[in-house]
Design an enzyme around this catalytic site. Sequence first.
Site, mmCIF file in Angstrom:
data_model
loop_
_atom_site.group_PDB
_atom_site.id
_atom_site.type_symbol
_atom_site.label_atom_id
_atom_site.label_comp_id
_atom_site.label_asym_id
_atom_site.label_seq_id
_atom_site.Cartn_x
_atom_site.Cartn_y
_atom_site.Cartn_z
ATOM 1 C CG PHE A 1 24.301 40.565 24.782
ATOM 2 C CD1 PHE A 1 22.962 40.241 24.566
ATOM 3 C CD2 PHE A 1 25.258 39.714 24.289
ATOM 4 C CE1 PHE A 1 22.616 39.089 23.890
ATOM 5 C CE2 PHE A 1 24.916 38.551 23.614
ATOM 6 C CZ PHE A 1 23.590 38.240 23.418
ATOM 7 N N GLY B 1 19.456 40.997 17.330
ATOM 8 C CA GLY B 1 18.996 39.669 17.729
ATOM 9 C C GLY B 1 17.582 39.576 18.238
ATOM 10 C CG ASN C 1 6.686 37.952 17.159
ATOM 11 O OD1 ASN C 1 6.504 36.930 17.807
ATOM 12 N ND2 ASN C 1 7.014 37.927 15.875
ATOM 13 C CE LYS D 1 8.901 30.783 17.031
ATOM 14 N NZ LYS D 1 8.609 30.077 15.758
ATOM 15 C CB THR D 2 10.554 37.875 18.615
ATOM 16 O OG1 THR D 2 9.471 38.820 18.554
ATOM 17 C CG2 THR D 2 10.670 37.161 17.284
ATOM 18 C CD GLN E 1 15.106 40.590 23.277
ATOM 19 O OE1 GLN E 1 15.256 41.662 23.853
ATOM 20 N NE2 GLN E 1 16.115 39.935 22.766
ATOM 21 N N GLY F 1 8.962 48.095 26.222
ATOM 22 C CA GLY F 1 10.339 47.601 26.161
ATOM 23 C C GLY F 1 10.576 46.394 27.040
ATOM 24 N N GLY G 1 13.968 44.212 26.550
ATOM 25 C CA GLY G 1 15.323 43.674 26.542
ATOM 26 C C GLY G 1 16.049 43.719 27.864
ATOM 27 C CD GLU G 2 18.543 46.936 28.291
ATOM 28 O OE1 GLU G 2 19.378 46.189 28.838
ATOM 29 O OE2 GLU G 2 18.679 47.361 27.126
#
Length: 744
Positions: free
Chosen positions: A249, A476, A637, A639-640, A644, A708, A710-711
């Site tokens: 992370f 991940g 995706n 699901k992924t 996240q 994006g 993730g953040e």
Amino acid sequence: MNAPEKKIGAPMNRVDGRQKVTGAAKYSAEYELPNMAYAVLVGSTVTKGRLSSIDTKAAERAPGVLAVITHLNAPKAPGVKPAGKDPSQPQTVGSALQVLTDDKIRFNDQPIAVVVADTLERARFAARLVKAQYAPEKHQTNLEANKANAFLPTQAKKNPKSGAADYQRGQVDAYKTGALKLEAEYVIPTEVHHPMELQAITAHWEAPDRLTLYDKTQGTMATRRDFARQWGLPEENVKVIATYVGGAFGNALHSWPHESAAIIAAKVVNRPVKLMLTREQMFTMVGYRPYTWQKIGMSATADGKITAITHESIGQTSTYEEFVEATLGQTKMMYESPNLTTRYRLAALDVGSPIWMRGPGEATGAFALESAMDEMAFLLNLDPLEFRLRNYTDQDPEKNRPWSSKFLKECYQAGAERVGWNKRQLKPGALRDGEWLIGYGMGVGTFGAHRGSSKASAQLLPNGTVLLQSAVTDIGPGTGTAMTQIAADTLGLAPSRIRFEWGNSDFAQAPTQGGSAIVNTVGPAVQEACLALKDKLRELAGSSNAAFASAKKEDVVLANDHLTLSGDNTVRAGYADLVKQAGGTAVTVESKPGGEGQKVSMYSFSVHFAEVRVHELTGEVRVSKLVSCADAGTIINEKTAGNQMKGGAVGGIGMALMEHAIIDDRFGRYVTKDLADYHVPVHADSPAVEVFFVNKPDPYVNKLGTKGIGEIATIGVAPAIANAVFNATGKRVRELPITPDKLM
């Protein structure tokens, strides 16, 4: 693998899922090489000073010990400059502390020796036999006690346009003259990366000038570049493998002392050397979210229009490296405010260097900004959602540009409906269920939709499958799965016909995974490589079949074992024949952004809504419902991407309610040394997070339309929970984590 229709946007299962759940996935510490040796670090027991002596004789005589390496006998890497030559010019983040080069102690548990033995157990035993004497000096590890010594970062001094420089829009500190104003201080404590996989590396000098590293890293190319420079090697002579990464992370964005120590050890013993950190060493050696003090001043009109914001921040850094992050970035652009002032400073302490942690800077800044927004709404007797809508920005007020896309209002509406915002009361403590007080809060997040340059290679194999390769890591989020879907969609093949290989610096150049930029950056490279492959196949087939030669690119169809044309299945070219004819079909393509970022402001946006229950007698806080909504462009995706968002939300729960690494300032030593004392959320602490995506493509970032995730999955979660706690109890907690003692 799923059926052909499972392409972009579909909730496809992870392509590496089976390997991970069956144990076939191999992580950095699981590579077994012939003649392997094992290394253990010995850390300093003082926080600042010098090594006056170090006795390694007992360790050297211990069974199985191959070497005990200190600054006195370590080989010097030719690319490493001696430390302390110019203390007025500290290193910038990304420059690893060079260990075993001098006798200076900069932080507690700094590596002072590395013991190498033929087994791990023998190395551990011998490490305890190393005895050191110190000339200690007075240390400083408390930011609150050193705020007066805070300074403007060097990069801001050199470049007034740096994001760390003072920023001004309108009048300076105009909130002070506002009729209705708020002034409050907020604190984020030190938070430590604790992924499941401990930091580990296996270093192998295959020749005096050739180095292979099996490393836990977020960037194979960056790690290769760092250590090639340190050891004066051509980059192509350093190979970095990081196929599987067990969670990262931000802590694997840097080159750290243990990596250098392992490489030195491998050179000394002339054998492959494996080194894995302990959980305790994860607190001291591989970075953390820095302790940060913030102050916000805000003024508004009686009808809820913000007139001025001042946001100041002091962040912790080490004495040997200036770590700068974008703590004030969200404040500059999120809300309409004609007057805005930001000041960012650093306080250098005798600690290891911080590093980016999920939602780097922005998650810290959002806690202060979004808490202050809630506090101002309360002063105005306004619903916090309504207050944000009254100060909504239709273009970027910092850069004075239009947004590339912004669907935050849709997130507001969807999240409010799903969390039951209509039940929220303006008066705190108005809702209860027996002894439990119920409250609702929200927090907004944003992060730049960054795109860099990347390469990808694509190759048709004789059996009709397509092999793609990229040096990118997958820490991940399911990068390999997303790239498989992009390739399948571009080529018109079933995902089962695609094999995407990653995590090897010998593959096509790719950036470090971080900053929510990988799908934005590597995705277009994969897409363009597949288009180039398709065109090459058309040209090959056209050399012997006129129908292919005259066909348009978009009419070429890849079937399971042959090339054909849409509308005319009788025109065929077998893959095996094409590959044999060409002697290979590999293509490598580089994809770069254009000048889009100069015309528009490109950001992802999120909003998080929290329902909490606070026990009125014990102060226990439970997050009973959490809804996370994202405007993140095209969702590759479902699901992924949903995973996240859920993972980021759980991280936000930890940030709000639990995470706090504590140093005993008398000794400069962490008293939180394991996961028994440093608390992170478990299943019982986390509700079933509900996720909503706008899923509208951004027309500027790239052709895929991604932005994006993730953040923004974490940014805004902590203040949403803090605001909900205030709504439940009437108690405003401005220093995280929100523990029961602060509510009693």
